[in-house]
Design a protein around this motif. Structure first.
Motif, mmCIF file in Angstrom:
data_model
loop_
_atom_site.group_PDB
_atom_site.id
_atom_site.type_symbol
_atom_site.label_atom_id
_atom_site.label_comp_id
_atom_site.label_asym_id
_atom_site.label_seq_id
_atom_site.Cartn_x
_atom_site.Cartn_y
_atom_site.Cartn_z
ATOM 1 N N GLU A 228 3.802 14.921 -6.727
ATOM 2 C CA GLU A 228 3.183 15.942 -5.866
ATOM 3 C C GLU A 228 4.284 16.789 -5.216
ATOM 4 O O GLU A 228 5.354 16.293 -4.902
ATOM 5 C CB GLU A 228 2.344 15.287 -4.769
ATOM 6 N N HIS A 229 3.976 18.061 -5.011
ATOM 7 C CA HIS A 229 4.941 18.952 -4.344
ATOM 8 C C HIS A 229 5.199 18.480 -2.912
ATOM 9 O O HIS A 229 6.337 18.424 -2.454
ATOM 10 C CB HIS A 229 4.427 20.385 -4.353
ATOM 11 N N CYS A 230 4.127 18.133 -2.224
ATOM 12 C CA CYS A 230 4.236 17.679 -0.835
ATOM 13 C C CYS A 230 3.405 16.406 -0.689
ATOM 14 O O CYS A 230 2.217 16.411 -1.013
ATOM 15 C CB CYS A 230 3.728 18.766 0.106
ATOM 16 N N PRO A 231 4.002 15.309 -0.212
ATOM 17 C CA PRO A 231 3.231 14.073 -0.045
ATOM 18 C C PRO A 231 2.108 14.266 0.968
ATOM 19 O O PRO A 231 2.246 15.045 1.917
ATOM 20 C CB PRO A 231 4.249 13.059 0.474
ATOM 21 N N PRO A 232 0.981 13.554 0.797
ATOM 22 C CA PRO A 232 -0.115 13.685 1.762
ATOM 23 C C PRO A 232 0.301 13.200 3.153
ATOM 24 O O PRO A 232 1.143 12.317 3.291
ATOM 25 C CB PRO A 232 -1.230 12.810 1.176
ATOM 26 N N THR A 233 -0.324 13.771 4.167
ATOM 27 C CA THR A 233 -0.019 13.420 5.561
ATOM 28 C C THR A 233 -0.214 11.928 5.799
ATOM 29 O O THR A 233 0.570 11.310 6.535
ATOM 30 C CB THR A 233 -0.925 14.225 6.512
ATOM 31 N N LYS A 234 -1.225 11.343 5.173
ATOM 32 C CA LYS A 234 -1.491 9.909 5.334
ATOM 33 C C LYS A 234 -0.283 9.079 4.903
ATOM 34 O O LYS A 234 0.095 8.117 5.568
ATOM 35 C CB LYS A 234 -2.729 9.517 4.527
ATOM 36 N N LEU A 235 0.360 9.471 3.820
ATOM 37 C CA LEU A 235 1.539 8.759 3.317
ATOM 38 C C LEU A 235 2.715 8.931 4.268
ATOM 39 O O LEU A 235 3.433 7.971 4.564
ATOM 40 C CB LEU A 235 1.897 9.274 1.917
ATOM 41 N N GLN B 56 0.838 -1.197 0.000
ATOM 42 C CA GLN B 56 0.000 0.000 0.000
ATOM 43 C C GLN B 56 0.882 1.260 0.000
ATOM 44 O O GLN B 56 0.627 2.212 -0.735
ATOM 45 C CB GLN B 56 -0.932 -0.007 1.211
ATOM 46 N N PHE B 57 1.936 1.237 0.817
ATOM 47 C CA PHE B 57 2.846 2.381 0.895
ATOM 48 C C PHE B 57 3.527 2.620 -0.454
ATOM 49 O O PHE B 57 3.578 3.751 -0.939
ATOM 50 C CB PHE B 57 3.905 2.164 1.984
ATOM 51 N N ARG C 52 12.711 14.883 1.727
ATOM 52 C CA ARG C 52 12.873 15.820 2.855
ATOM 53 C C ARG C 52 11.628 15.860 3.740
ATOM 54 O O ARG C 52 11.717 16.088 4.933
ATOM 55 C CB ARG C 52 13.261 17.207 2.360
ATOM 56 N N TYR C 53 10.447 15.634 3.140
ATOM 57 C CA TYR C 53 9.213 15.612 3.935
ATOM 58 C C TYR C 53 9.169 14.386 4.836
ATOM 59 O O TYR C 53 8.693 14.449 5.963
ATOM 60 C CB TYR C 53 7.974 15.646 3.026
#
Length: 193
Positions: free
Chosen positions: A14-21, A3-4, A53-54
């Protein structure tokens, strides 16, 4: 894990990965701590993505990445990773920093463990960078005033204070009795040499 990987691939542009990821990455890193191959695969995926980096804001991801680098003997890469990561848990990051340098020293001395003195010297030679300790390392020395009082007591009263005297000194100088005990033990040792 699947899933990951799917979510990572889906969000790679995406510029910033979603918080869920990001949260899933941290959770997987915790769960895979004891599974070297799985953790290595996860770290490879995180370190290979554009938005790593995120991910390096999560202490569990940072720990996993540093651990994999250490296992591979990539100490410099582990240090660079710690220097640029943005995780908030600075104390844990400093511990990781020291662990990297302990491992280096163990390899240098070809030993499985270091003595407390070797660890102390290792920490002194390799202080954490400003990015991990923005306020600087804690100074563990007593103030000049406290040292003068302790020296005066040693010279005028005794170098072997009993428990009651140590407790009184500790109270007067806002120290713990064990700190006073250790200071006098170190003082006597210095006087002998």
């Amino acid at each position: 894990m699947k899933q990951f990987m799917a979510m990572l691939k889906k969000n790679e542009n995406e510029h910033c990965p979603p918080t869920k990821l990001l949260n899933l990455a941290g959770q997987l890193c915790r769960e895979l701590q004891s599974s070297a191959p799985g953790l290595e695969k996860l770290v490879e995926a995180v370190m290979g993505c554009k938005n790593k980096r995120y991910f390096l804001t999560n202490i569990h991801v940072v720990w996993a990445c540093v651990s994999v680098h250490i296992q591979k003997g990539q100490h410099d890469a582990a240090c660079r990773l710690l220097e640029c990561c943005k995780a908030e848990e600075k104390e844990q990051l400093v511990q990781l920093w020291h662990e990297i340098h302990y491992r280096r020293a163990m390899e240098k001395y070809q030993t499985d463990c270091l003595t407390p003195l070797q660890k102390f010297r290792c920490r002194k030679r390799n202080p954490p960078p400003i990015s991990l300790c923005p306020e600087g390392l804690k100074n563990r020395n007593f103030s000049e005033e406290v040292r003068q009082q302790l020296h005066r007591f040693a010279a005028e009263v005794t170098t072997h204070p009993d428990k009651k005297q140590r407790e009184g000194l500790a109270r007067d100088m806002n120290l713990q009795p064990i700190q006073v005990y250790n200071w006098f033990a170190n003082y006597r040792r210095r006087q002998k040499s």
